[in-house]
Design a protein around this motif. Structure first.
Motif, PDB file in Angstrom:
ATOM      1  N   UNK A 151      -7.737 110.888  19.345  1.00  0.00           N
ATOM      2  CA  UNK A 151      -7.366 110.944  20.768  1.00  0.00           C
ATOM      3  C   UNK A 151      -7.754 109.656  21.478  1.00  0.00           C
ATOM      4  N   UNK A 152      -8.938 109.150  21.219  1.00  0.00           N
ATOM      5  CA  UNK A 152      -9.367 107.925  21.890  1.00  0.00           C
ATOM      6  C   UNK A 152      -8.596 106.714  21.381  1.00  0.00           C
ATOM      7  N   UNK A 153      -8.272 106.703  20.090  1.00  0.00           N
ATOM      8  CA  UNK A 153      -7.495 105.588  19.540  1.00  0.00           C
ATOM      9  C   UNK A 153      -6.095 105.561  20.152  1.00  0.00           C
ATOM     10  N   UNK A 154      -5.498 106.739  20.343  1.00  0.00           N
ATOM     11  CA  UNK A 154      -4.153 106.803  20.918  1.00  0.00           C
ATOM     12  C   UNK A 154      -4.112 106.258  22.337  1.00  0.00           C
ATOM     13  N   UNK A 155      -5.240 106.231  23.032  1.00  0.00           N
ATOM     14  CA  UNK A 155      -5.272 105.735  24.414  1.00  0.00           C
ATOM     15  C   UNK A 155      -5.307 104.214  24.493  1.00  0.00           C
ATOM     16  N   UNK A 156      -5.531 103.548  23.360  1.00  0.00           N
ATOM     17  CA  UNK A 156      -5.665 102.086  23.346  1.00  0.00           C
ATOM     18  C   UNK A 156      -4.450 101.484  22.651  1.00  0.00           C
ATOM     19  N   UNK A 157      -3.750 100.615  23.349  1.00  0.00           N
ATOM     20  CA  UNK A 157      -2.558  99.986  22.785  1.00  0.00           C
ATOM     21  C   UNK A 157      -2.916  99.185  21.528  1.00  0.00           C
ATOM     22  N   UNK A 158      -2.182  99.424  20.465  1.00  0.00           N
ATOM     23  CA  UNK A 158      -2.391  98.680  19.228  1.00  0.00           C
ATOM     24  C   UNK A 158      -3.443  99.279  18.311  1.00  0.00           C
ATOM     25  N   UNK A 159      -4.084 100.387  18.721  1.00  0.00           N
ATOM     26  CA  UNK A 159      -5.116 100.988  17.884  1.00  0.00           C
ATOM     27  C   UNK A 159      -4.481 101.791  16.755  1.00  0.00           C
ATOM     28  N   UNK A 160      -5.026 101.633  15.576  1.00  0.00           N
ATOM     29  CA  UNK A 160      -4.508 102.326  14.398  1.00  0.00           C
ATOM     30  C   UNK A 160      -5.676 102.954  13.644  1.00  0.00           C
ATOM     31  N   UNK A 217     -15.861 103.021  24.450  1.00  0.00           N
ATOM     32  CA  UNK A 217     -16.522 101.757  24.805  1.00  0.00           C
ATOM     33  C   UNK A 217     -16.346 100.710  23.709  1.00  0.00           C
ATOM     34  N   UNK A 218     -16.537 101.115  22.466  1.00  0.00           N
ATOM     35  CA  UNK A 218     -16.432 100.158  21.359  1.00  0.00           C
ATOM     36  C   UNK A 218     -15.017  99.610  21.249  1.00  0.00           C
ATOM     37  N   UNK A 219     -14.000 100.477  21.345  1.00  0.00           N
ATOM     38  CA  UNK A 219     -12.618 100.012  21.248  1.00  0.00           C
ATOM     39  C   UNK A 219     -12.280  99.046  22.382  1.00  0.00           C
ATOM     40  N   UNK A 220     -12.778  99.339  23.578  1.00  0.00           N
ATOM     41  CA  UNK A 220     -12.529  98.439  24.703  1.00  0.00           C
ATOM     42  C   UNK A 220     -13.144  97.064  24.474  1.00  0.00           C
ATOM     43  N   UNK A 221     -14.373  97.036  23.948  1.00  0.00           N
ATOM     44  CA  UNK A 221     -15.030  95.747  23.696  1.00  0.00           C
ATOM     45  C   UNK A 221     -14.329  94.971  22.588  1.00  0.00           C
ATOM     46  N   UNK A 222     -13.877  95.676  21.565  1.00  0.00           N
ATOM     47  CA  UNK A 222     -13.173  94.998  20.469  1.00  0.00           C
ATOM     48  C   UNK A 222     -11.863  94.404  20.976  1.00  0.00           C
ATOM     49  N   UNK A 223     -11.156  95.138  21.832  1.00  0.00           N
ATOM     50  CA  UNK A 223      -9.883  94.644  22.372  1.00  0.00           C
ATOM     51  C   UNK A 223     -10.104  93.345  23.158  1.00  0.00           C
ATOM     52  N   UNK A 224     -11.116  93.329  24.011  1.00  0.00           N
ATOM     53  CA  UNK A 224     -11.405  92.125  24.782  1.00  0.00           C
ATOM     54  C   UNK A 224     -11.848  90.979  23.875  1.00  0.00           C
ATOM     55  N   UNK A 225     -12.627  91.313  22.873  1.00  0.00           N
ATOM     56  CA  UNK A 225     -13.119  90.266  21.964  1.00  0.00           C
ATOM     57  C   UNK A 225     -11.981  89.647  21.163  1.00  0.00           C
ATOM     58  N   UNK A 226     -11.046  90.465  20.709  1.00  0.00           N
ATOM     59  CA  UNK A 226      -9.940  89.945  19.920  1.00  0.00           C
ATOM     60  C   UNK A 226      -9.024  89.071  20.761  1.00  0.00           C
ATOM     61  N   UNK A 227      -8.868  89.433  22.028  1.00  0.00           N
ATOM     62  CA  UNK A 227      -8.064  88.591  22.914  1.00  0.00           C
ATOM     63  C   UNK A 227      -8.738  87.233  23.096  1.00  0.00           C
ATOM     64  N   UNK A 228     -10.052  87.272  23.275  1.00  0.00           N
ATOM     65  CA  UNK A 228     -10.778  86.027  23.488  1.00  0.00           C
ATOM     66  C   UNK A 228     -10.865  85.163  22.245  1.00  0.00           C
ATOM     67  N   UNK A 229     -10.800  85.778  21.078  1.00  0.00           N
ATOM     68  CA  UNK A 229     -10.934  85.014  19.837  1.00  0.00           C
ATOM     69  C   UNK A 229      -9.606  84.515  19.304  1.00  0.00           C
ATOM     70  N   UNK A 230      -8.479  84.885  19.966  1.00  0.00           N
ATOM     71  CA  UNK A 230      -7.167  84.466  19.492  1.00  0.00           C
ATOM     72  C   UNK A 230      -7.011  82.965  19.694  1.00  0.00           C
TER      73      UNK A 230
END
Length: 514
Positions: free
Chosen positions: A359-368, A485-498
Motif C-alpha cells: 500500500x505504501x509503495x503504491x503511493x510513491x510514483x516509480x516504486x516497485x 518516510x524511508x521511501x520519501x527520503x530515497x526518492x529525494x536522494x535519487x533525484x539529487x544523485x542523478x
C-alpha cells in the motif's frame, strides 16, 4: 567439497644439509724438514685457530640449546647468522689445512647442521590457557604470534616475512574434534624438519569461531582475506585454503560463500584437508597468510573499499550490469524488496506485512515491490535481486548479509522478535555494522514488544534461548509511517544523485590496490 592439491603441486623433500668436504690429508712423510723455530710458529698458529674454532662451535651449540629450551622458536636466531658462522668455520677449516683435528671439526659442524633440522618447537593451534576468552587480544589460535597490519589493512600473520624473521609456517595434525591436537611451528626454508611436505604457492589459513556455512559468520571470517588480496593488488589468488574452527580442521564452506570466493579470486576454491599426509607428519608452506580477527582493526574506509571489490566481482561473475536509461542515468524507480524467512524469526502474519508495504509503495510514483526468500534463490539470483534493490526490509537473519550487494547508499530496515533487545547482546547489531562497513544506510530496527515474559529474568542466557527463534509480529501504524518516510527520503536522494551521462557498469574492471 574441494579436494587437496594434486601431487604435482606438492613438493616433498628431505632437508638434510649437504656434507662438508675438506681437503684430504697429505702424507706427512713427503713434507720437507723445517727448522725448529719455524715448526714451533706453525703449530702455535694452528693451535690458536683450533681453539678459536672450538669457541665458535661451543657458541653455536649454546644457541641451539637455548633455542630448544624456549617455548617458541627464537626470533633472535636468524638464518643469516647460521650461514655467517658456517662460512667462518669453513674458511677457518681451509686455513688450518690437512689435519685430523680439522676433519673432526668438520664432522662436528655437520652434526650441528643436522641438529638445526630438529630445532623446531611445535605448539598447539588452540591454546587452552585462553579458552575462556578466545577472541580477545591475540586469541587462542597461534597464541604465541603477534599480528601485523599494513596501511590500515586487516590484522594478519604473513610467512615468510620480516616479522617472522624469514621463517615459513608448518602445520602438523588434522584433528577435527580438538584443536589442541593440531600444531604449528616456524622454521627457515633451508632447515625444514626431515621428511616435511613442502607446499608451493600461496596458502590462506583461516580460523572461525562459528562455522563456514552460515553466510554471515562465513563472510566475516573470509572478509579480511579479500581485503588483504585487494591491498596486494589482486595479483595472486590463493592456491589453497586451510580452514579451522576453534583449531579443528574443516573440509568445506557453504555454497554461497564458496561462490563469492570464486567470484572475488577468479578461480574455484580449493580446500586442503591433508588427506594425503600421515597424521604424525607435517606440512610446511612456501607462503601463508593467517587471519584470526575477522574485520577487527580495519578502518571503515578500507572496509568499504573491500566490500566494493566483492560487490563488483560478484556482479561481474554473474554477468550483471546496472540498469541505465538512454541518458546514462539509473532508471527512475524505487526498488523495494521484502526478503522473507521461513521458520525461526519469520513474520507471524506475513501477508499482513506484505500488504502494508504494498500500500505504501503504491503511493510513491516509480516504486516497485518485490517479495522473495533467499533460500529459493541461487547465488547469482541473490546478487541480481540485491543489485536491483534500493530499500531492503527483512527480519534478522543470515539472509540480510546480502545487503552489501546493493548499490552504495542503499537503505536497510530490520525486524527482530520479542526479547532480543534485552537479551541478545551485541550480536543483534551485526547487520547494522555490516550496513555501515559496506557503505549502506541503516534506517533502523524494530523489536516486537508483544509476547510472553521470560520466567527466568535473572538468567539472560536461558531467556535468550526462549526468544532466539521466535516469530515476529507487526504494527501496522508504525510500519506504514516508517516505510513511508524511508521511501520519501530515497526518492529525494535519487533525484539529487542523478548525474547526466554517468553510467555505472558493474561488469567492468573492479578497483584493486590501496
Amino acid at each position: 567439497m574441494a579436494k587437496a592439491s594434486c601431487p604435482d603441486e606438492v613438493e616433498t623433500r628431505t632437508t638434510s644439509l649437504p656434507p662438508i668436504h675438506t681437503r684430504a690429508n697429505s702424507s706427512k712423510s713427503n713434507q720437507r724438514q723445517r727448522p725448529t723455530t719455524v715448526l714451533f710458529s706453525i703449530y702455535t698458529a694452528k693451535l690458536f685457530v683450533c681453539v678459536l674454532t672450538a669457541c665458535f662451535l661451543l657458541f653455536i651449540l649454546s644457541q641451539i640449546f637455548l633455542l630448544q629450551s624456549q617455548s617458541t622458536p627464537s626470533s633472535q636466531w636468524p638464518l643469516s647468522l647460521v650461514h655467517q658462522w658456517k662460512k667462518i668455520i669453513l674458511d677457518t677449516s681451509s686455513i688450518i689445512g690437512p689435519d685430523a683435528t680439522t676433519a673432526a671439526t668438520a664432522n662436528k659442524l655437520e652434526a650441528v647442521a643436522e641438529r638445526l633440522h630438529d630445532a623446531v618447537t611445535f605448539l598447539p593451534l588452540k591454546d587452552l590457557r585462553f579458552a575462556d576468552r578466545p577472541a580477545d587480544g591475540h586469541t587462542w589460535f597461534m597464541s604465541s604470534l603477534d599480528d601485523t597490519s599494513i596501511r590500515g589493512g586487516p590484522q594478519h600473520l604473513h610467512f615468510p616475512s620480516e616479522s617472522s624473521k624469514g621463517r615459513v609456517l608448518c602445520l602438523k595434525g588434522h584433528d577435527r574434534h580438538d584443536g589442541s591436537w593440531n600444531y604449528y611451528a616456524l622454521t627457515w626454508p633451508e632447515t625444514l624438519p626431515c621428511n616435511a611436505t613442502f607446499m608451493t604457492g600461496l596458502t590462506y589459513v583461516s580460523n572461525n569461531h562459528y562455522d563456514y556455512h552460515n553466510i554471515w559468520h562465513g563472510l566475516s571470517t573470509v572478509f579480511p582475506f579479500m581485503a588483504w588480496h585487494q591491498g596486494e593488488g589482486c595479483h595472486r589468488p590463493p592456491k589453497r585454503w586451510v580452514l579451522y574452527h576453534w583449531g579443528e580442521l574443516r573440509a568445506e564452506m557453504g555454497l554461497w560463500l564458496s561462490k563469492l570466493m570464486e567470484a572475488t579470486f577468479g578461480k574455484p576454491t580449493s580446500i586442503e584437508v591433508f588427506d594425503k599426509i600421515k597424521e604424525d607428519s607435517l606440512v610446511c608452506f612456501k607462503e601463508a597468510v593467517v587471519m584470526r580477527h575477522s574485520e577487527g582493526g580495519m578502518p571503515r574506509g578500507r572496509m568499504i573499499e573491500a566490500y566494493d571489490l566483492m560487490r563488483c566481482s560478484a556482479r561481474r561473475f554473474c554477468n550483471l550490469s546496472s540498469e541505465v536509461d538512454g541518458d546514462g542515468n539509473k532508471v527512475n524507480t524505487i526498488r523495494l524488496t521484502l526478503l522473507m524467512r521461513r521458520g525461526a524469526r519469520s513474520f507471524r502474519n506475513e501477508s499482513a506485512v506484505v500488504g502494508i508495504f504494498r500500500r505504501e509503495c503504491d503511493k510513491v510514483e516509480g516504486c516497485r515491490l518485490t517479495v522473495a526468500r533467499s533460500d529459493d534463490l541461487s547465488f547469482c539470483d541473490q546478487v541480481k535481486l540485491m543489485s536491483t534493490t534500493d530499500v531492503l526490509a527483512s527480519p534478522n537473519g543470515a539472509q540480510l548479509t546480502n545487503l552489501f550487494m546493493m548499490d552504495r547508499n542503499g537503505s536497510v530496515m530490520e525486524f527482530l522478535p520479542k526479547g532480543w533487545l534485552r537479551y541478545a547482546g551485541i550480536g543483534q547489531y551485526v547487520h547494522r555494522w555490516l550496513a555501515s562497513w559496506s557503505g549502506m544506510r541503516f534506517e533502523g530496527a524494530w523489536w516486537d514488544p508483544v509476547g510472553e515474559e521470560c520466567p527466568y529474568p535473572e538468567d539472560a542466557a536461558k531467556c535468550f534461548d526462549i526468544y532466539k527463534n521466535g516469530q515476529i509480529g507487526h504494527n501496522e501504524t508504525h510500519f506504514s509511517e516508517w516505510i513511508r518516510r524511508v521511501l520519501g527520503e530515497v526518492k529525494l536522494r535519487k533525484i539529487g544523485e542523478t548525474v547526466p551521462n554517468k553510467k555505472q557498469d558493474s561488469s567492468g574492471a573492479c578497483a584493486c590496490g590501496w
